[in-house]
Write a protein that holds these residues in place. Structure first.
Motif, PDB file in Angstrom:
ATOM      1  N   GLU A  14       3.824  -1.363   3.507  1.00 52.81           N
ATOM      2  CA  GLU A  14       3.875  -0.029   2.921  1.00 52.81           C
ATOM      3  C   GLU A  14       5.039   0.126   1.950  1.00 52.81           C
ATOM      4  OE1 GLU A  14       3.578   4.700   4.132  1.00 52.81           O
ATOM      5  OE2 GLU A  14       4.115   3.232   5.676  1.00 52.81           O
ATOM      6  N   ILE A  15       4.742   0.766   0.830  1.00 51.12           N
ATOM      7  CA  ILE A  15       5.755   1.202  -0.118  1.00 51.12           C
ATOM      8  C   ILE A  15       5.537   2.699  -0.358  1.00 51.12           C
ATOM      9  CG2 ILE A  15       6.161  -1.014  -1.232  1.00 51.12           C
ATOM     10  CD1 ILE A  15       4.125  -0.301  -3.337  1.00 51.12           C
ATOM     11  N   LEU A  16       6.525   3.374  -0.889  1.00 56.65           N
ATOM     12  CA  LEU A  16       6.499   4.835  -0.930  1.00 56.65           C
ATOM     13  C   LEU A  16       6.262   5.379  -2.340  1.00 56.65           C
ATOM     14  CD1 LEU A  16       9.517   5.649   1.425  1.00 56.65           C
ATOM     15  CD2 LEU A  16       7.081   5.682   2.001  1.00 56.65           C
ATOM     16  N   ALA A  72       7.251   9.910  -0.211  1.00 59.85           N
ATOM     17  CA  ALA A  72       8.436   9.309  -0.811  1.00 59.85           C
ATOM     18  C   ALA A  72       9.516  10.362  -1.053  1.00 59.85           C
ATOM     19  CB  ALA A  72       8.064   8.618  -2.120  1.00 59.85           C
ATOM     20  N   PHE A  73       9.087  11.537  -1.555  1.00 63.06           N
ATOM     21  CA  PHE A  73      10.060  12.593  -1.831  1.00 63.06           C
ATOM     22  C   PHE A  73      10.729  13.066  -0.544  1.00 63.06           C
ATOM     23  CE2 PHE A  73      11.346  17.008  -2.530  1.00 63.06           C
ATOM     24  CZ  PHE A  73      12.096  16.866  -3.689  1.00 63.06           C
ATOM     25  N   ASP A  74       9.948  13.210   0.508  1.00 63.98           N
ATOM     26  CA  ASP A  74      10.509  13.670   1.787  1.00 63.98           C
ATOM     27  C   ASP A  74      11.520  12.681   2.348  1.00 63.98           C
ATOM     28  OD1 ASP A  74       8.910  15.902   1.638  1.00 63.98           O
ATOM     29  OD2 ASP A  74       7.369  15.143   3.013  1.00 63.98           O
ATOM     30  N   GLN A  75      11.308  11.399   2.091  1.00 64.63           N
ATOM     31  CA  GLN A  75      12.196  10.392   2.677  1.00 64.63           C
ATOM     32  C   GLN A  75      13.332   9.974   1.761  1.00 64.63           C
ATOM     33  OE1 GLN A  75      10.301   7.023   4.566  1.00 64.63           O
ATOM     34  NE2 GLN A  75       8.545   8.232   5.248  1.00 64.63           N
ATOM     35  N   THR A  76      13.111  10.061   0.432  1.00 65.08           N
ATOM     36  CA  THR A  76      14.110   9.537  -0.509  1.00 65.08           C
ATOM     37  C   THR A  76      14.591  10.555  -1.533  1.00 65.08           C
ATOM     38  OG1 THR A  76      12.536   8.775  -2.195  1.00 65.08           O
ATOM     39  CG2 THR A  76      12.942   7.302  -0.322  1.00 65.08           C
ATOM     40  N   GLY A  77      13.883  11.710  -1.644  1.00 60.67           N
ATOM     41  CA  GLY A  77      14.213  12.675  -2.682  1.00 60.67           C
ATOM     42  C   GLY A  77      13.661  12.310  -4.046  1.00 60.67           C
ATOM     43  N   ASN A  78      12.786  11.301  -4.090  1.00 60.71           N
ATOM     44  CA  ASN A  78      12.223  10.823  -5.351  1.00 60.71           C
ATOM     45  C   ASN A  78      10.728  10.590  -5.152  1.00 60.71           C
ATOM     46  OD1 ASN A  78      11.542   9.495  -7.726  1.00 60.71           O
ATOM     47  ND2 ASN A  78      13.396   8.232  -7.756  1.00 60.71           N
ATOM     48  N   TYR A  79       9.909  11.128  -6.055  1.00 63.08           N
ATOM     49  CA  TYR A  79       8.461  10.950  -5.927  1.00 63.08           C
ATOM     50  C   TYR A  79       8.009   9.526  -6.250  1.00 63.08           C
ATOM     51  CZ  TYR A  79       7.759  15.989  -5.413  1.00 63.08           C
ATOM     52  OH  TYR A  79       7.768  17.279  -4.949  1.00 63.08           O
ATOM     53  N   LEU A  80       8.788   8.812  -7.033  1.00 63.39           N
ATOM     54  CA  LEU A  80       8.433   7.442  -7.407  1.00 63.39           C
ATOM     55  C   LEU A  80       9.711   6.601  -7.367  1.00 63.39           C
ATOM     56  CD1 LEU A  80       5.851   5.961  -8.190  1.00 63.39           C
ATOM     57  CD2 LEU A  80       6.385   6.402 -10.592  1.00 63.39           C
ATOM     58  N   PHE A 116       0.812  -1.211   0.000  1.00 65.68           N
ATOM     59  CA  PHE A 116       0.000   0.000   0.000  1.00 65.68           C
ATOM     60  C   PHE A 116       0.847   1.263   0.000  1.00 65.68           C
ATOM     61  CE2 PHE A 116       0.741  -0.370   4.578  1.00 65.68           C
ATOM     62  CZ  PHE A 116       0.773   0.945   5.023  1.00 65.68           C
ATOM     63  N   ILE A 117       0.289   2.275  -0.675  1.00 67.36           N
ATOM     64  CA  ILE A 117       0.838   3.632  -0.702  1.00 67.36           C
ATOM     65  C   ILE A 117      -0.168   4.524   0.010  1.00 67.36           C
ATOM     66  CG2 ILE A 117       1.474   5.586  -2.172  1.00 67.36           C
ATOM     67  CD1 ILE A 117       2.151   3.436  -4.357  1.00 67.36           C
ATOM     68  N   GLU A 118       0.268   5.185   1.055  1.00 71.95           N
ATOM     69  CA  GLU A 118      -0.658   5.952   1.888  1.00 71.95           C
ATOM     70  C   GLU A 118      -1.344   7.079   1.130  1.00 71.95           C
ATOM     71  OE1 GLU A 118      -0.261   7.048   6.483  1.00 71.95           O
ATOM     72  OE2 GLU A 118       1.009   8.303   5.193  1.00 71.95           O
ATOM     73  N   GLY A 119      -0.602   7.779   0.279  1.00 69.77           N
ATOM     74  CA  GLY A 119      -1.181   8.856  -0.509  1.00 69.77           C
ATOM     75  C   GLY A 119      -0.921  10.235   0.062  1.00 69.77           C
ATOM     76  N   GLY A 146       6.426  20.720 -12.030  1.00 69.91           N
ATOM     77  CA  GLY A 146       7.804  20.753 -12.483  1.00 69.91           C
ATOM     78  C   GLY A 146       8.620  19.558 -12.043  1.00 69.91           C
ATOM     79  N   GLY A 147       7.934  18.475 -11.658  1.00 67.76           N
ATOM     80  CA  GLY A 147       8.632  17.317 -11.130  1.00 67.76           C
ATOM     81  C   GLY A 147       9.057  16.307 -12.168  1.00 67.76           C
TER      82      GLY A 147
END
Length: 384
Positions: A44-46, A51-59, A8-11, A83-84
């Motif tokens: 959970e997956i990001l 995800a960006f806050d934790q890894t610097g990547n939105y996906l 799951f992805i929290e959203g 702009g992402g």
């Protein structure tokens, strides 16, 4: 104990709120239906802002690798970063994972005040093609060198005159993409003993894309389902088979689902038509707050509420977890845990009849009392 793993992805936005309110309802329904003999294991997956806050990547790559080998997943709403580099996170997931079928069941729940006279007759499942049409659209802005070059090519090489100031868009649709969508709709209809599948298209105008969608659907059905599926013309001539495959022009279809909803059960359609139709049908039965959905490939079923991130109410305990809960019921039906899904549907009906609902539903239920997202989830769980 039988355990099924669900990634799951929290959203984003209201995602954490509807997830916190809705997931306990799903777990409680499974526990009650099966006495502890079955269980959903959530991992959970990001993706998105978290995800960006934790890894610097939105996906993150790790998320995509996990999903490529998964068979069940669930996500909250995701916002697309400005702009992402993504046209849309949701579209990217659907295209990379080949989630070609967006499936949305739309049915009426007693107590909702509807803009139509007979919302109780609405009981349809929309199969919307998810990877072609406008979702695979290619565009060039007005006045750009690319647009000018294509306009010149159309004029000089193909004899088609296009205004030089036009923006240009191309919507690709393929035989394979169209056939597999109609095939999945037919298989679903046969499995669920539905009477018909209707292909909704604008083939009277766009003959080689949407018209071809219609033709490819009939072609596939004749080749693969000849013993079980008949056309409308064959049925009128006296044929006796399990399922009717027919088609309607998109604009007429919009009118028909308003005036004669009892005539339609499963709809198969290209992307843009399906987007309009599924939202229009949802509006007849309570809006997106009660509209579940799933995006499917041949392997992965990726469930999600159909609403967006709703940033204006995020963190205010105002969101409706109903869409997420009903998407969870779809997941339970998908894996064959039908008793748990039935408990959820009955719980939703019971809570709506009790008229304690979230703000989006309160305006549609006369005499109702407004409650928050958390409380609505608690009411659903208690109603099990």
């Amino acid at each position: 104990m039988e355990t099924r793993t669900v990634y799951f992805i929290e959203g984003d936005g209201i995602g954490p709120e509807v997830w916190a309110a809705g997931r306990p309802v799903l777990d409680a329904a499974v526990a009650k239906a099966f006495g502890g003999q079955k269980k959903l294991e959530w991992k959970e997956i990001l993706a998105g802002k978290k995800a960006f806050d934790q890894t610097g990547n939105y996906l993150p790559d790790a998320t995509m690798e996990t999903l490529k080998s998964a068979d069940l997943a669930f996500k909250g709403p995701l916002e697309t970063p400005v702009g992402g580099g993504f046209r849309s996170l949701n579209v990217t997931l659907r295209q990379v994972l080949d989630l070609y079928a967006c499936i949305r069941p739309i049915r009426y729940f007693q107590g909702i005040e509807s803009p139509v006279k007979r919302p109780d007759l609405v009981d349809m499942v929309v199969f919307r093609e998810n990877t072609e049409d406008v979702y695979a659209g290619i565009e060039w802005a007005s006045g750009t060198p690319e647009a000018k070059k294509l306009i010149a090519f159309l004029r000089d090489e193909l004899g088609k005159n296009v205004d030089e100031t036009a923006g240009i868009g191309i919507k690709p649709m393929t035989p394979a993409g169209s056939k597999r969508l109609v095939r999945k709709a037919i298989r679903f209809a046969l499995d669920q003993n539905k009477p018909s599948v209707t292909m909704a298209h604008k083939g009277n105008i766009m003959k080689y894309t949407e018209g071809a969608f219609r033709a490819w659907g009939y072609e596939m059905a004749k080749a693969e389902f000849a013993a079980e599926v008949m056309t409308e013309e064959e049925a009128k001539a006296g044929a006796k088979k399990r399922l009717i495959l027919n088609d309607r022009i998109a604009d007429a279809m919009f009118q028909n689902v308003l005036m004669y909803p009892e005539q339609y059960s499963v709809i198969a359609t290209p992307n843009l038509n399906g987007d309009y139709l599924s939202d229009a049908l949802a509006a007849q039965v309570g809006g997106l707050g009660l509209a579940p959905g799933v995006n499917m490939s041949e392997r992965l079923a990726f469930f999600e509420p159909t609403h967006g991130t709703a940033p204006s109410i995020a963190g205010k305990d105002m969101a409706n977890p109903g869409s997420l809960v009903l998407s969870g019921a779809m997941l339970l039906e998908h894996i064959g845990w039908h008793d748990a899904a039935k408990l959820i549907h009955k719980a939703v009906e019971k809570v709506l009849s009790g008229k304690q609902v979230t703000v989006d539903l309160a305006g549609q239920i006369p005499g109702s009392t407004q409650v928050g997202c958390k409380k609505f989830g608690e009411l659903l769980q208690a109603a099990l």
